[in-house]
Design a protein around this motif. Structure first.
Motif, PDB file in Angstrom:
ATOM      1  N   VAL A  11     -14.654 -65.159  33.288  1.00  0.00           N
ATOM      2  CA  VAL A  11     -13.230 -64.811  33.402  1.00  0.00           C
ATOM      3  C   VAL A  11     -12.878 -63.728  32.387  1.00  0.00           C
ATOM      4  CG1 VAL A  11     -10.881 -65.686  33.015  1.00  0.00           C
ATOM      5  CG2 VAL A  11     -12.509 -67.025  34.371  1.00  0.00           C
ATOM      6  N   LEU A  12     -13.312 -63.912  31.147  1.00  0.00           N
ATOM      7  CA  LEU A  12     -13.044 -62.915  30.109  1.00  0.00           C
ATOM      8  C   LEU A  12     -13.682 -61.572  30.460  1.00  0.00           C
ATOM      9  CD1 LEU A  12     -11.872 -62.142  27.354  1.00  0.00           C
ATOM     10  CD2 LEU A  12     -13.981 -63.019  26.311  1.00  0.00           C
ATOM     11  N   ALA A  13     -14.939 -61.600  30.885  1.00  0.00           N
ATOM     12  CA  ALA A  13     -15.630 -60.358  31.264  1.00  0.00           C
ATOM     13  C   ALA A  13     -14.919 -59.680  32.435  1.00  0.00           C
ATOM     14  CB  ALA A  13     -17.086 -60.648  31.620  1.00  0.00           C
ATOM     15  N   SER A  14     -14.469 -60.470  33.401  1.00  0.00           N
ATOM     16  CA  SER A  14     -13.766 -59.916  34.563  1.00  0.00           C
ATOM     17  C   SER A  14     -12.455 -59.262  34.157  1.00  0.00           C
ATOM     18  CB  SER A  14     -13.486 -61.023  35.591  1.00  0.00           C
ATOM     19  OG  SER A  14     -14.677 -61.533  36.099  1.00  0.00           O
ATOM     20  N   GLY A 134     -14.540 -60.311  41.503  1.00  0.00           N
ATOM     21  CA  GLY A 134     -15.247 -61.234  42.386  1.00  0.00           C
ATOM     22  C   GLY A 134     -16.747 -61.176  42.194  1.00  0.00           C
ATOM     23  N   ALA A 135     -17.283 -59.982  42.066  1.00  0.00           N
ATOM     24  CA  ALA A 135     -18.722 -59.822  41.872  1.00  0.00           C
ATOM     25  C   ALA A 135     -19.171 -60.459  40.560  1.00  0.00           C
ATOM     26  CB  ALA A 135     -19.113 -58.342  41.912  1.00  0.00           C
ATOM     27  N   ILE A 136     -18.416 -60.227  39.497  1.00  0.00           N
ATOM     28  CA  ILE A 136     -18.770 -60.816  38.196  1.00  0.00           C
ATOM     29  C   ILE A 136     -18.679 -62.334  38.260  1.00  0.00           C
ATOM     30  CG2 ILE A 136     -18.035 -61.074  35.779  1.00  0.00           C
ATOM     31  CD1 ILE A 136     -17.110 -58.083  35.960  1.00  0.00           C
ATOM     32  N   LEU A 137     -17.581 -62.841  38.787  1.00  0.00           N
ATOM     33  CA  LEU A 137     -17.365 -64.282  38.842  1.00  0.00           C
ATOM     34  C   LEU A 137     -18.341 -64.990  39.777  1.00  0.00           C
ATOM     35  CD1 LEU A 137     -13.493 -64.057  38.920  1.00  0.00           C
ATOM     36  CD2 LEU A 137     -14.810 -65.169  37.107  1.00  0.00           C
ATOM     37  N   GLY A 138     -18.709 -64.317  40.862  1.00  0.00           N
ATOM     38  CA  GLY A 138     -19.689 -64.905  41.785  1.00  0.00           C
ATOM     39  C   GLY A 138     -21.076 -64.943  41.203  1.00  0.00           C
ATOM     40  N   ALA A 139     -21.442 -63.908  40.486  1.00  0.00           N
ATOM     41  CA  ALA A 139     -22.798 -63.835  39.915  1.00  0.00           C
ATOM     42  C   ALA A 139     -22.950 -64.703  38.679  1.00  0.00           C
ATOM     43  CB  ALA A 139     -23.106 -62.370  39.558  1.00  0.00           C
ATOM     44  N   TRP A 140     -21.885 -64.846  37.908  1.00  0.00           N
ATOM     45  CA  TRP A 140     -21.963 -65.517  36.621  1.00  0.00           C
ATOM     46  C   TRP A 140     -21.305 -66.894  36.714  1.00  0.00           C
ATOM     47  CZ3 TRP A 140     -19.894 -62.877  31.556  1.00  0.00           C
ATOM     48  CH2 TRP A 140     -20.431 -63.541  30.433  1.00  0.00           C
ATOM     49  N   ARG A 141     -21.925 -67.765  37.487  1.00  0.00           N
ATOM     50  CA  ARG A 141     -21.374 -69.106  37.706  1.00  0.00           C
ATOM     51  C   ARG A 141     -21.801 -70.006  36.584  1.00  0.00           C
ATOM     52  NH1 ARG A 141     -18.044 -70.706  39.884  1.00  0.00           N
ATOM     53  NH2 ARG A 141     -18.922 -72.504  40.865  1.00  0.00           N
TER      54      ARG A 141
END
Length: 141
Positions: A11-14, A134-141
């Motif tokens: 979340v922070l990275a996104s 979305g890409a960051i959050l999907g990849a970094w579960r």
């Protein structure tokens, strides 16, 4: 570190990614000059630009808070949908943008009689933000 099934580091990275996208999107390299003209600002008025930049701190801070909230909710949607890849998250980001963000922005643009080009610049920025988040959050579960 997770909360309600959402990776808070993602979340922070996104949210930080949306800030970076915004700095690039609204920079002279991309859309600063047309955006400023469409908003009624003179891009050559250096004093006015410096004044706007000086007072932008609170707006950047609130924008970061909004991005954190949006990223968290998007992360929760991705988790509920069961996606665990960048492509899956990207798809959810695209659907959220298409179904909610651009429709709200379009309604606002229509009733405030905003020029189409300004709407396209602003909603294009949101598209890139939601797809990246979305890409960051999907990849970094």
């Amino acid at each position: 570190m997770h909360f309600l099934g959402v990776n808070l580091w993602a979340v922070l990275a996104s949210a930080l990614a949306t800030m970076i996208v915004g700095f690039l999107w609204y920079s002279p390299v991309l859309f600063a000059n047309p955006w400023m003209k469409l908003m009624g600002y003179d891009p050559n008025d250096k004093a006015k630009i410096a004044e706007m930049q000086k007072s932008a701190g609170p707006s950047y801070f609130m924008s970061l808070i909004a991005s954190l909230l949006a990223a968290f909710v998007l992360g929760k949607l991705i988790a509920v949908a069961g996606f665990s890849s960048a492509i899956g998250g990207l798809k959810i980001g695209l659907v959220v943008w298409l179904g909610f963000v651009t429709t709200v922005q379009l309604t606002n643009a229509l009733f405030s009689q905003q020029r189409n080009r300004l709407y396209m610049i602003n909603t294009g920025y949101q598209l890139v933000c939601y797809v990246v988040m979305g890409a960051i959050l999907g990849a970094w579960r």
